[in-house]
Design a protein around this motif. Structure first.
Motif, short mmCIF file in Angstrom:
data_model
loop_
_atom_site.label_atom_id
_atom_site.label_comp_id
_atom_site.label_asym_id
_atom_site.label_seq_id
_atom_site.Cartn_x
_atom_site.Cartn_y
_atom_site.Cartn_z
N VAL A 1 0.91 -0.92 0.06
CA VAL A 1 0.05 -0.05 0.01
C VAL A 1 0.72 1.19 -0.17
O VAL A 1 1.92 1.37 0.72
N THR A 2 0.72 2.17 -0.90
CA THR A 2 1.58 3.24 -1.00
C THR A 2 0.78 4.72 -1.05
O THR A 2 -0.50 4.69 -1.55
N ALA A 3 1.13 5.69 -0.62
CA ALA A 3 0.60 7.07 -0.62
C ALA A 3 1.53 8.16 -0.69
O ALA A 3 2.97 7.70 -0.65
N HIS A 4 1.37 9.21 -1.20
CA HIS A 4 2.63 10.25 -1.80
C HIS A 4 1.96 11.60 -0.69
O HIS A 4 1.21 12.28 -1.02
N GLY A 5 2.64 11.72 0.38
CA GLY A 5 2.53 12.84 1.36
C GLY A 5 3.40 14.07 0.93
O GLY A 5 4.24 14.11 0.23
N ASP A 6 3.25 15.06 1.95
CA ASP A 6 4.23 16.34 1.67
C ASP A 6 5.87 15.93 1.99
O ASP A 6 6.52 16.59 1.20
N PHE B 1 -4.45 6.51 -1.72
CA PHE B 1 -3.69 5.36 -1.45
C PHE B 1 -3.75 4.39 -2.70
O PHE B 1 -4.69 4.47 -3.51
N ALA B 2 -2.91 3.48 -2.89
CA ALA B 2 -2.76 2.74 -3.83
C ALA B 2 -2.30 1.22 -3.34
O ALA B 2 -1.58 1.35 -2.30
N TRP C 1 -2.40 -2.81 -9.85
CA TRP C 1 -2.54 -1.73 -8.84
C TRP C 1 -3.76 -1.20 -9.06
O TRP C 1 -4.30 -1.08 -10.14
N ILE C 2 -4.21 -0.60 -7.94
CA ILE C 2 -5.62 0.01 -7.52
C ILE C 2 -5.58 1.18 -6.90
O ILE C 2 -4.88 1.20 -5.74
N THR D 1 -10.58 4.63 -8.03
CA THR D 1 -10.64 5.42 -8.96
C THR D 1 -10.02 5.15 -10.20
O THR D 1 -10.44 5.86 -11.38
N HIS D 2 -8.98 4.47 -10.19
CA HIS D 2 -8.16 4.00 -11.31
C HIS D 2 -7.59 2.52 -10.92
O HIS D 2 -7.26 2.35 -9.80
#
Length: 168
Positions: free
Chosen positions: A26-31, A72-73, A118-119, A140-141
């Motif tokens: 699980v990935t995310a992109h923050g500040d 998140f993905a 991936w989702i 969403t994708h």
């Protein structure tokens, strides 16, 4: 009313380990940049609307990033990506994790280039549940490697170790 005898958590973990699962990051992109964790606690939740469920360990450094950005993905790993799974399960800092894999940011989330699928999701809700937090995301994708060759088998987790599907 009868009380149920206490179940030993170690025994529970051993028994539930008999349920083979896929392995995902699980990935995310923050500040502060990307964040990611390995999990096998992922499931499709609903087709209408399209919802996905992920269980985040409360001690995870990825959970606060998901809370911050609301996206998140889930990157589904393929057989042979055991080292990637171990890396993202470790306490290595996120920058080092992402320097070790090729990835792109697609739809606001890090997508691992070698993932089987991936989702991407918009975060719908977070619900505390014991030592984890249940995250529900609206899909969403998505994308998947639909090829039929042997390199397209999923990485599995079973009884505390990684495995592969038997040939089809």
């Amino acid at each position: 009313m009868e009380t149920t005898p206490a179940v030993d958590p170690a025994r529970y973990r051993e028994v539930i380990g008999s349920f083979a699962t896929g392995v995902a990051i699980v990935t995310a992109h923050g500040d502060a940049g990307p964040a990611g964790l390995t999990t096998n606690a992922v499931t499709s939740l609903s087709l209408d609307p399209l919802l996905l469920l992920v269980a985040f360990d409360n001690g995870s450094r990825t959970l606060p990033v998901v809370e911050q950005v609301g996206r998140f993905a889930v990157n589904v790993l393929r057989a042979g990506q055991e080292e990637t799974a171990r890396l993202f399960a470790s306490k290595v800092i996120a920058e080092e994790k992402f320097n070790a894999v090729t990835h792109t940011v697609a739809h606001g989330v890090p997508v691992l280039d070698e993932a089987l699928a991936w989702i991407a999701c918009d975060l719908q809700s977070l619900t505390p549940a014991g030592d984890h937090t249940i995250g529900i995301g609206r899909v969403t994708h998505l994308s998947a490697d639909d090829g039929q060759d042997a390199g397209n088998d999923p990485l599995l987790f079973f009884r505390g170790g990684f495995g592969r599907m038997a040939s089809r």
